[in-house]
Scaffold this active site. Structure first.
Site, mmCIF file in Angstrom:
data_model
loop_
_atom_site.group_PDB
_atom_site.id
_atom_site.type_symbol
_atom_site.label_atom_id
_atom_site.label_comp_id
_atom_site.label_asym_id
_atom_site.label_seq_id
_atom_site.Cartn_x
_atom_site.Cartn_y
_atom_site.Cartn_z
ATOM 1 N N GLY A 73 0.750 -1.393 0.034
ATOM 2 C CA GLY A 73 0.011 0.037 -0.123
ATOM 3 C C GLY A 73 0.833 1.354 -0.124
ATOM 4 C CG ASP A 182 -5.222 -8.312 -6.861
ATOM 5 O OD1 ASP A 182 -4.527 -9.034 -7.964
ATOM 6 O OD2 ASP A 182 -4.712 -7.870 -6.051
ATOM 7 C CG HIS A 185 -0.944 -7.504 -5.733
ATOM 8 N ND1 HIS A 185 -2.342 -6.848 -5.707
ATOM 9 C CD2 HIS A 185 -0.031 -6.611 -5.384
ATOM 10 C CE1 HIS A 185 -2.404 -5.721 -5.064
ATOM 11 N NE2 HIS A 185 -0.936 -5.543 -4.665
#
Length: 216
Positions: A73, A182, A185
Site C-alpha cells: 500500500g 485481483d 498482484h
C-alpha cells in the site's frame, strides 16, 4: 624468542586471511518498494525478495543478501517518509520500486516525480547505487495522466545515471495465469517471470556497487 616468532606468525596468518574474510561479508541489497516487493498474499519463499535471493545465489552471488523493505500500500510519499530507517547503514545497493499506488490513486504525477527525485538524491548523497524499477500508469487513468506519469522513470534514470528496468511488471501485467484474483498482484509464477527478466539488471547493479560473484 619462540613466543615472539609464534606471535609474528599468527599476525601474518591473520593479515593473509583478511581479504578472503572481507570477500565473504554480506553484500546487502535493499528492495525498497510496495506490495509488489513485499510479496502480497504469497507464501514463504514465493515473493520477489526470496526468489531473487535464490536466483542470485544460483548464479554465483553467494554472499548477496536481499533485504525486504517493501510495505504493501505504500506510495512514493510513504517511501520517502521511511527512507532513512528503511535503508540501513550496511546497504550496498537499492532496488527502488515505488509509484504503482500513486498511479492507482491518481496522485498528481508532479508529486510522484518530486518524491522519487528526493529519494534518489538522498541515496546518491549516501553513495548508494540504485536500480530504478519503472512503472506504467493503468490505461483506465486516461491518456493525459499516462503522458505525465510514464516519463517519470526513464527521465530520472537518465538524470541520475541509474541502472534502469523500464517496467517492473513486464511480462506479467494483465496475464490472468500470472496474477492473483485481483488481476494486479503477481502470483508465485508471475514473480518467477519478473525475477528472470530483471536478474541481469540486478547483476549490473551489484557490479556497479563493487560486488562480484564469490571466488571472483
Amino acid at each position: 624468542m619462540f613466543y615472539k616468532q609464534a606471535t609474528a606468525a599468527i599476525l601474518l596468518a591473520t593479515l593473509l586471511a583478511a581479504p578472503a574474510f572481507a570477500d565473504d561479508k554480506p553484500f546487502t541489497i535493499v528492495a525498497f518498494g510496495d506490495s509488489l516487493t513485499a510479496g502480497y498474499l504469497l507464501g514463504p519463499g514465493e515473493g520477489f525478495v526470496p526468489q531473487l535471493q535464490k536466483a542470485l545465489q544460483a548464479d554465483g552471488y553467494k554472499n548477496v543478501v536481499v533485504s525486504d523493505a517493501g510495505v504493501s500500500g505504500d506510495t512514493t510519499s510513504g517511501g520517502l517518509g521511511r527512507l532513512d530507517w528503511g535503508v540501513g547503514p550496511d546497504t550496498k545497493a537499492v532496488i527502488l520500486e515505488l509509484g504503482a499506488n500513486d498511479a492507482l490513486r491518481g496522485v498528481d504525477p508532479k508529486l510522484t516525480r518530486a518524491n522519487l527525485e528526493e529519494i534518489l538524491a538522498r541515496l546518491q548523497k549516501r553513495k548508494i547505487p540504485v536500480l530504478l524499477a519503472g512503472m506504467l500508469a493503468p490505461p483506465n487513468m486516461g491518456p493525459d495522466f499516462g503522458k505525465a506519469f510514464n516519463p517519470i522513470y526513464p527521465e530520472l534514470a537518465a538524470k541520475y545515471g541509474l541502472v534502469f528496468y523500464p517496467f517492473f511488471l513486464d511480462g506479467v501485467a494483465a496475464d490472468e495465469k500470472l496474477t492473483l484474483e485481483d488481476g494486479m498482484h503477481p502470483n508465485a509464477q508471475g514473480i518467477a517471470v519478473m525475477v528472470k527478466r530483471i536478474l541481469p539488471k540486478v547483476e549490473t547493479l551489484i557490479e556497479k556497487a563493487g560486488g562480484a560473484k564469490s571466488g571472483n
